[in-house]
Design an enzyme around this catalytic site. Structure first.
Site, PDB file in Angstrom:
ATOM      1  N   ASP A  15      44.574 -11.511  22.216  1.00  0.00           N
ATOM      2  CA  ASP A  15      43.799 -12.414  21.350  1.00  0.00           C
ATOM      3  C   ASP A  15      43.129 -13.541  22.132  1.00  0.00           C
ATOM      4  O   ASP A  15      41.926 -13.760  22.029  1.00  0.00           O
ATOM      5  CB  ASP A  15      44.698 -13.059  20.288  1.00  0.00           C
ATOM      6  CG  ASP A  15      45.028 -12.102  19.159  1.00  0.00           C
ATOM      7  OD1 ASP A  15      44.348 -11.060  19.043  1.00  0.00           O
ATOM      8  OD2 ASP A  15      45.971 -12.389  18.404  1.00  0.00           O
ATOM      9  N   ARG A  96      53.950 -26.506  18.810  1.00  0.00           N
ATOM     10  CA  ARG A  96      52.497 -26.685  18.597  1.00  0.00           C
ATOM     11  C   ARG A  96      52.003 -28.113  18.843  1.00  0.00           C
ATOM     12  O   ARG A  96      50.992 -28.301  19.520  1.00  0.00           O
ATOM     13  CB  ARG A  96      52.076 -26.223  17.191  1.00  0.00           C
ATOM     14  CG  ARG A  96      52.380 -24.758  16.881  1.00  0.00           C
ATOM     15  CD  ARG A  96      52.001 -23.843  18.004  1.00  0.00           C
ATOM     16  NE  ARG A  96      52.143 -22.432  17.672  1.00  0.00           N
ATOM     17  CZ  ARG A  96      52.556 -21.509  18.511  1.00  0.00           C
ATOM     18  NH1 ARG A  96      52.912 -21.838  19.739  1.00  0.00           N
ATOM     19  NH2 ARG A  96      52.619 -20.245  18.142  1.00  0.00           N
TER      20      ARG A  96
HETATM   21  N1  ARG Z   1      56.794 -18.573  10.605  1.00  0.00           N
HETATM   22  C1  ARG Z   1      57.128 -19.362  11.728  1.00  0.00           C
HETATM   23  C2  ARG Z   1      56.448 -20.700  11.646  1.00  0.00           C
HETATM   24  O1  ARG Z   1      55.497 -20.829  10.941  1.00  0.00           O
HETATM   25  C3  ARG Z   1      56.852 -18.645  13.045  1.00  0.00           C
HETATM   26  C4  ARG Z   1      55.449 -18.349  13.346  1.00  0.00           C
HETATM   27  C5  ARG Z   1      55.307 -17.922  14.743  1.00  0.00           C
HETATM   28  N2  ARG Z   1      54.394 -16.873  14.992  1.00  0.00           N
HETATM   29  C6  ARG Z   1      54.715 -15.573  15.152  1.00  0.00           C
HETATM   30  N3  ARG Z   1      53.846 -14.862  15.713  1.00  0.00           N
HETATM   31  N4  ARG Z   1      55.858 -15.050  14.789  1.00  0.00           N
HETATM   32  O2  ARG Z   1      56.858 -21.622  12.296  1.00  0.00           O
END
Ligand code: ARG
Length: 436
Positions: A15, A96
């Site tokens: 990506d 993040r």
């Molecule tokens: N659902 C979790 C969150 O929003 C994990 C997201 C992470 N991404 C993944 N590709 N599993 O924090």
């Protein structure tokens, strides 16, 4: 005239590699790739850096964020016993804002006006990146290529990449979507999208299965200073080293797996599997120490603060004034969280089996039922009289009103539910006696 610049959060995967080329073609920008090392599994950071440059980035910054992640982000998560919806330890949500902070710093260093990320339009991470960046510098502009391009499937994306000479990983159809760092791993998509399917064995890398976990239990002593772990089995270590060591121990015993349905910010329920061996063990131990060290009202109030903290961070509000205020509350509670917790790991379990602390509010003389008991049993009577007074007044009023309505109902008192009249009479008699 030199081109405008964009800083892209780069992982080395398909990506974000396609993002590099797409940002050049669609926006005519120079791309600076930023790779954040937050302790994720990778094929080699130097290899990722070279790949970014080969794909067309004009520069690639690889930044080791592990210490900062532990000391600035995970430490605050520990103070808040951070579990979204009482379960998920927020591993992606915590990384993040850290990566965003570095994206903004790199943008300032290179004089870039744009920030880009490779998140889809359906997840939480896009919100976290964008909210964080915009709270740190509202003048920056965000581009989210994956939300904009019309490459609908992974194989369309792979074809687009191959046409432009971008290296495509051999696993053309990635089975799962994975995000990981030193706090743990998040796994979604593929077979997991049917919530009835048991998670396949091949999704787990940090934790053993129950079948493979050792048949012998293992005890671990964790020492905390001001709410943060500072020693493991008597050996002083940094918080980061404790996380790594405990990931090994807890993971070996099959502890730390979660399989859950969670509520995303964008309104979708999603099935997620996580493995967070050290994180879950540390939060468990930290809570056990708070149980003995925090005054009751503070502990109860803090439970609500913890929920708000986790929701704010899940929703991308790391740099918000609300989250800062919640941090301040948590910080004031941590001064007395000193002591040691003993954990027992066995076949997927982590059990708190002991706790001791110089700041403990547990008072043996008050708690014991033996002859050393100093608790004044007689004072309980007056305490209960006053503590129940308000609801007793309410009950008296309520039951006498019910008695009247039953007496005046056309069916007569016989039609009233049995027991109610007697109950009302008893309460009224009791309160009459109490007055006498
Ligand atoms: N659902 C979790 C969150 O929003 C994990 C997201 C992470 N991404 C993944 N590709 N599993 O924090």
């Amino acid at each position: 005239m030199s081109k405008e610049k964009v800083v892209l959060a780069y992982s080395g995967g398909l990506d974000t590699s396609v993002c590099i080329k797409w940002l050049q073609e669609a926006y005519g920008l120079d791309v600076i790739a930023l790779v954040g090392d937050v302790g994720q599994e990778h094929e080699g950071l130097e290899k990722i850096r070279k790949k970014a440059l080969k794909t067309g980035a004009i520069a690639c910054e690889v930044i080791d964020m592990k210490e900062e992640f532990a000391n600035e982000f995970l430490a605050k998560a520990m103070a808040a016993n951070a579990l979204y919806e009482n379960k998920y330890p927020l591993l992606s949500a915590l990384s993040r804002p850290l990566i965003s902070k570095h994206l903004v710093e790199v943008a300032h260093r290179y004089g870039a006006q744009y920030i880009a990320h490779g998140c889809t339009g359906k997840g939480n991470d896009q919100v976290r990146f964008e909210a964080s960046v915009l709270m740190l510098d509202p003048s920056l502009q965000i581009i989210a290529p994956v939300r904009e391009w019309d490459l609908r499937t992974r194989s369309e994306e792979a074809d687009w990449a191959l046409e432009r000479g971008i290296e495509v990983p051999v696993t053309k159809d990635a089975l799962y979507s994975i995000d990981d760092n030193l706090w743990g791993r998040a796994i979604e998509c593929g077979a997991l999208e049917d919530p009835w399917n048991e998670a396949p064995d091949d999704i787990w890398t940090m934790t053993s299965s129950l079948e493979d976990a050792p048949a012998e239990a293992e005890y671990v002593e964790l020492e905390f200073s001001q709410g943060l772990p500072c020693a493991l089995n008597g050996i002083g270590m940094s918080f980061l080293d404790i996380i790594y060591a405990l990931n090994g121990i807890a993971g070996k015993h099959g502890f730390g797996r979660l399989d859950m349905i969670e509520n995303r910010l964008v309104g979708v329920k999603s099935r997620e599997c996580y493995e967070v061996p050290a994180g879950l063990a540390l939060i468990l131990a930290h809570k056990a120490l708070e149980d003995v060290c925090l005054e009751r009202e503070v502990l109860h109030y803090k439970l609500g603060i913890e929920q708000s903290w986790a929701t704010a961070v899940y929703n991308g509000q790391w740099f918000s004034p609300l989250k800062e205020a919640l941090d301040a509350f948590c910080a004031t509670t941590q001064g007395d969280i000193n002591g040691t917790v003993r954990l027992k790991f066995y076949k997927g379990n982590c059990i708190v089996v002991g706790r001791k602390s110089e700041s403990s509010l547990y008072d043996f003389a008050l708690a014991t039922y033996d002859e050393e008991d100093v608790f004044d049993h007689k004072s309980a009577k007056g305490f209960i009289n006053l503590q129940t007074l308000s609801t007793k007044v309410w009950a008296t009023k309520h039951l006498s009103a019910e008695k009247q309505s039953v007496a005046s109902c056309p069916a007569g008192p016989e039609g009233a539910p049995s027991g109610l009249i007697e109950e009302a009479e008893e309460v009224l008699n009791q309160s009459a006696c109490a007055k006498a």
